[in-house]
Design a protein around this motif. Structure first.
Motif, PDB file in Angstrom:
ATOM      1  N   ASP A   1       0.820  -1.218   0.000  1.00 34.28           N
ATOM      2  CA  ASP A   1       0.000   0.000   0.000  1.00 34.28           C
ATOM      3  C   ASP A   1       0.851   1.264   0.000  1.00 34.28           C
ATOM      4  O   ASP A   1       0.400   2.323  -0.430  1.00 34.28           O
TER       5      ASP A   1
ATOM      6  N   ASN B   1       2.067  -0.952  -6.492  1.00 33.41           N
ATOM      7  CA  ASN B   1       0.770  -1.392  -5.954  1.00 33.41           C
ATOM      8  C   ASN B   1      -0.370  -1.450  -6.968  1.00 33.41           C
ATOM      9  O   ASN B   1      -1.475  -1.891  -6.642  1.00 33.41           O
ATOM     10  N   PHE B   2      -0.117  -1.022  -8.199  1.00 33.99           N
ATOM     11  CA  PHE B   2      -1.136  -1.151  -9.255  1.00 33.99           C
ATOM     12  C   PHE B   2      -0.539  -1.907 -10.449  1.00 33.99           C
ATOM     13  O   PHE B   2      -1.076  -1.917 -11.543  1.00 33.99           O
TER      14      PHE B   2
ATOM     15  N   GLU C   1      -3.273   8.979   3.676  1.00 30.02           N
ATOM     16  CA  GLU C   1      -3.636   8.544   2.326  1.00 30.02           C
ATOM     17  C   GLU C   1      -3.019   9.542   1.357  1.00 30.02           C
ATOM     18  O   GLU C   1      -3.080  10.751   1.586  1.00 30.02           O
ATOM     19  N   VAL C   2      -2.429   9.030   0.286  1.00 23.63           N
ATOM     20  CA  VAL C   2      -1.831   9.929  -0.713  1.00 23.63           C
ATOM     21  C   VAL C   2      -2.404   9.618  -2.087  1.00 23.63           C
ATOM     22  O   VAL C   2      -2.802   8.478  -2.355  1.00 23.63           O
ATOM     23  N   TRP C   3      -2.480  10.643  -2.937  1.00 23.94           N
ATOM     24  CA  TRP C   3      -2.870  10.414  -4.325  1.00 23.94           C
ATOM     25  C   TRP C   3      -2.206  11.457  -5.207  1.00 23.94           C
ATOM     26  O   TRP C   3      -1.861  12.538  -4.739  1.00 23.94           O
ATOM     27  N   GLN C   4      -2.012  11.100  -6.464  1.00 23.97           N
ATOM     28  CA  GLN C   4      -1.228  11.964  -7.349  1.00 23.97           C
ATOM     29  C   GLN C   4      -1.439  11.594  -8.815  1.00 23.97           C
ATOM     30  O   GLN C   4      -1.973  10.533  -9.141  1.00 23.97           O
TER      31      GLN C   4
ATOM     32  N   TYR D   1      -4.142  12.036 -14.179  1.00 24.26           N
ATOM     33  CA  TYR D   1      -4.739  11.279 -13.085  1.00 24.26           C
ATOM     34  C   TYR D   1      -5.570  10.109 -13.624  1.00 24.26           C
ATOM     35  O   TYR D   1      -6.237  10.245 -14.658  1.00 24.26           O
ATOM     36  N   ARG D   2      -5.554   9.035 -12.883  1.00 23.15           N
ATOM     37  CA  ARG D   2      -6.434   7.922 -13.229  1.00 23.15           C
ATOM     38  C   ARG D   2      -7.838   8.250 -12.710  1.00 23.15           C
ATOM     39  O   ARG D   2      -8.254   7.800 -11.641  1.00 23.15           O
TER      40      ARG D   2
ATOM     41  N   GLY E   1      -1.634   3.363 -10.443  1.00 16.05           N
ATOM     42  CA  GLY E   1      -2.965   3.751  -9.979  1.00 16.05           C
ATOM     43  C   GLY E   1      -2.946   5.167  -9.451  1.00 16.05           C
ATOM     44  O   GLY E   1      -3.830   5.974  -9.725  1.00 16.05           O
TER      45      GLY E   1
ATOM     46  N   CYS F   1      -2.467   5.967  -5.968  1.00 14.99           N
ATOM     47  CA  CYS F   1      -2.841   6.152  -4.565  1.00 14.99           C
ATOM     48  C   CYS F   1      -2.097   5.170  -3.667  1.00 14.99           C
ATOM     49  O   CYS F   1      -1.656   4.113  -4.112  1.00 14.99           O
ATOM     50  N   GLY F   2      -1.959   5.575  -2.430  1.00 12.44           N
ATOM     51  CA  GLY F   2      -1.318   4.716  -1.446  1.00 12.44           C
ATOM     52  C   GLY F   2      -1.805   5.086  -0.068  1.00 12.44           C
ATOM     53  O   GLY F   2      -2.433   6.145   0.128  1.00 12.44           O
ATOM     54  N   ARG F   3      -1.559   4.200   0.903  1.00 11.32           N
ATOM     55  CA  ARG F   3      -1.891   4.563   2.275  1.00 11.32           C
ATOM     56  C   ARG F   3      -1.000   3.821   3.258  1.00 11.32           C
ATOM     57  O   ARG F   3      -0.488   2.732   2.977  1.00 11.32           O
TER      58      ARG F   3
ATOM     59  N   HIS G   1      -1.083  14.787  -3.131  1.00 15.18           N
ATOM     60  CA  HIS G   1      -2.117  15.075  -2.134  1.00 15.18           C
ATOM     61  C   HIS G   1      -1.929  14.177  -0.914  1.00 15.18           C
ATOM     62  O   HIS G   1      -1.669  12.975  -1.063  1.00 15.18           O
TER      63      HIS G   1
END
Lengths: 233, 190
Positions: free
Chosen positions: A50, A56-57, A89-92, A99-100, A115, A117-119, A153
Motif C-alpha cells: 500500500d 501497488n497497481f 492517504e496519498v494520491w497523485q 490522473y487515473r 494507480g 494512490c497509497g496509504r 495530495h
C-alpha cells in the motif's frame, strides 16, 4: 479573524473558491467531544504494497514509469511530539501529469502500471515512508490556462477530528510553486514553505531512488484565536 | 489567551477534483486496498434503529457540487464516542451531487456541567475550490439546538434552522448544505 498560516477560503485568484466558500466567517465555538475524538485505523487494514505506488497497481510485476522517489518524514503535533497511528492517504498524477480519474480531461496517456494512490500508518515515532514516482505538472482552467506545480495530495487522520487534514506536498525547486494560487491563498509566506518537500540526498540509495523529506504538523486542542471569539460562546 | 506553539500546523490545501483516487479509490476504478474506509458508520444497524440521510451541497450559483467528499463523525445511541465506529465517508454523485448515509441517531451527550447537549452528526466537507475543509453539524431537534447555551447568546438564532434536516417520519432526513446565499449553512471553526 484570520489564521495567517492557513489559506483563505475565498481567494479570487483561485476562481472556483469564489462560489465554493461561505460568505460568512465560520462560527468559532468551543469544541465538544465530537472534535476531540476521532476514528482510529488499525495497521491490519493495510496490504504489504500500500505504501509503494510504483508496484501497488502493477500488472505482471512491472513498475510504474517515472523518476522513482521516496517521500518520508515525521508527523508531529504543535509541540513537536510524534503522532503515532496516523493514517495517511496519498494520491497523485502519473509522471505525465495525468490522473487515473474519469473527470481528468488530459489527453496524456495513462500508465497501466500506475494507480496513483497509497496509504500507510505512522510508526510509534511518528515516521512514515512511501515510494512513488515524481508526478508531472499539468495545466488546468483557472484564469485562463494555468499550471499546477508537481504535487502529491496528503490526507491525515490524527487521533481527533480537530486534527483532520488534507493538504498537498510540493517539490523543492519547482518554479511553478510561486505562481500557484492555491499556494498563494496562504497569507503567511513562511507557512507556504511548510508545504514544500525538501530534496533529501541522505535517503537516496543504490536503487536509484531520489529522496524527499516532508514533515507534517497537526494542530492540537489549543484554540489559537480564543481572543477573537464572540462573547458568550 | 493565545498560547505560542513551538511549530505551526501544516496549512490545508484543497483536496481537488480527483480526491476519489486517494479517498474512495474504488469510485475511480482502483481496487487495490483491502477495505473501504467509512463505508458504514456502524456494523449491523438494525432496521428499527436505521435512519437515512441524503442531501446535496449547493455552491454560490445554487448548483449541486458533484466532486465533494463528506466525512461524518458521531457518537453511538448512548452519546458515547468510540474510535472504532461512528465514522463514514461519502462522495457526492458525479451527476446529481447527492450523498446518502445510512446510520443511527446519535444519543445525547452529558456535558461536564451535567447538562445534556443536543444530538448531532458532525459533517466535514472538502472539494475542489475549498482551500480548507468546511465543518458543520446536522442537529436532530430544533428546540434542543436553540436552547443549547453554546448558541443562545450568539446572534445567529435565525440561521440555526440551517442545521436542521427536513424529515417527515424521523427515519428519512434531507440535509442540504448551502455554501452561500440566504440559506447559507452555519459552518464552525474550533
Amino acid at each position: 479573524m484570520i489564521k495567517k498560516h492557513q489559506p483563505l477560503r475565498k481567494f479570487p485568484d483561485y476562481k472556483s473558491s469564489i462560489i465554493r466558500s461561505p460568505d460568512n466567517e465560520p462560527l468559532l465555538i468551543n469544541f465538544s467531544n465530537s472534535e476531540i475524538t476521532g476514528p482510529l485505523f488499525n495497521k491490519n487494514i493495510l496490504n504489504e504494497n500500500d505504501n509503494n505506488l510504483i508496484l501497488n497497481f502493477s500488472k505482471n510485476g512491472e513498475k510504474a514509469l517515472g523518476q522513482e522517489i521516496f517521500v518520508h518524514g515525521f508527523v508531529k503535533d504543535e509541540n513537536g511530539s510524534p503522532l503515532k497511528d496516523v493514517l495517511i492517504e496519498v494520491w497523485q498524477a502519473n509522471a505525465g501529469g495525468k490522473y487515473r480519474h474519469q473527470n481528468d480531461p488530459s489527453n496524456i496517456k495513462l500508465d497501466e502500471n500506475f494507480g496513483g494512490c497509497g496509504r500507510f500508518i505512522t510508526s510509534s515515532d511518528g515516521y512514515y515512508i512511501f515510494k512513488t514516482i515524481e508526478p508531472g505538472a499539468y495545466p488546468y482552467p483557472n484564469r485562463g490556462v494555468e499550471w499546477r506545480p508537481k504535487h502529491i495530495h496528503f490526507s491525515l487522520f490524527g487521533s481527533m477530528f480537530l486534527q483532520r487534514l488534507i493538504t498537498q506536498m510540493y517539490f523543492e525547486g519547482d518554479p511553478l510553486i510561486e505562481s500557484c494560487p492555491m499556494v498563494n491563498s496562504i497569507p503567511d509566506i513562511n507557512a507556504r514553505k511548510l508545504l514544500v518537500g525538501k530534496l533529501d540526498l541522505s535517503k537516496t540509495d543504490e536503487e536509484r531512488i531520489l529522496g524527499y523529506r516532508f514533515d507534517i504538523i497537526l494542530r492540537g486542542k489549543q484554540q489559537t484565536y480564543f481572543e477573537n471569539k464572540i462573547e458568550g460562546s | 489567551m493565545v498560547k505560542i506553539q513551538k511549530f505551526t500546523d501544516t496549512p490545508s490545501q484543497t483536496a481537488g477534483p480527483f480526491l476519489h483516487i486517494g479517498c474512495t479509490p474504488s469510485i475511480a476504478g482502483i481496487n487495490i486496498f483491502k477495505d473501504v474506509l467509512g463505508s458504514t458508520p456502524f456494523k449491523n444497524i438494525s432496521l428499527n434503529e436505521e435512519i437515512n440521510i441524503k442531501g446535496k451541497i449547493y455552491d454560490g450559483n445554487n448548483n449541486p457540487i458533484t466532486d465533494a467528499m463528506i466525512e461524518t463523525w458521531q457518537c453511538d445511541k448512548n452519546g458515547k464516542y468510540f474510535n472504532y465506529q461512528g465514522f463514514s465517508r461519502r462522495v457526492t454523485d458525479f451527476k446529481t451531487g447527492e450523498y446518502q448515509i445510512k446510520t443511527i441517531r446519535p444519543g445525547n451527550q452529558i456535558k461536564e456541567d451535567g447538562k445534556i447537549s443536543p444530538s448531532y452528526i458532525l459533517f466535514w466537507i472538502v472539494a475542489r475550490g475549498m482551500n480548507r475543509p468546511l465543518i458543520t453539524r446536522m442537529y436532530f431537534d430544533e428546540n434542543e439546538l436553540k436552547s443549547d447555551v453554546m448558541f443562545k447568546n450568539l446572534n445567529i438564532q435565525d440561521r440555526l434552522k440551517t442545521l436542521i434536516p427536513y424529515t417527515e417520519d424521523k427515519k428519512h432526513f434531507v440535509f442540504d448544505i448551502h455554501l452561500q446565499g440566504k440559506k447559507e449553512t452555519i459552518f464552525f471553526e474550533f
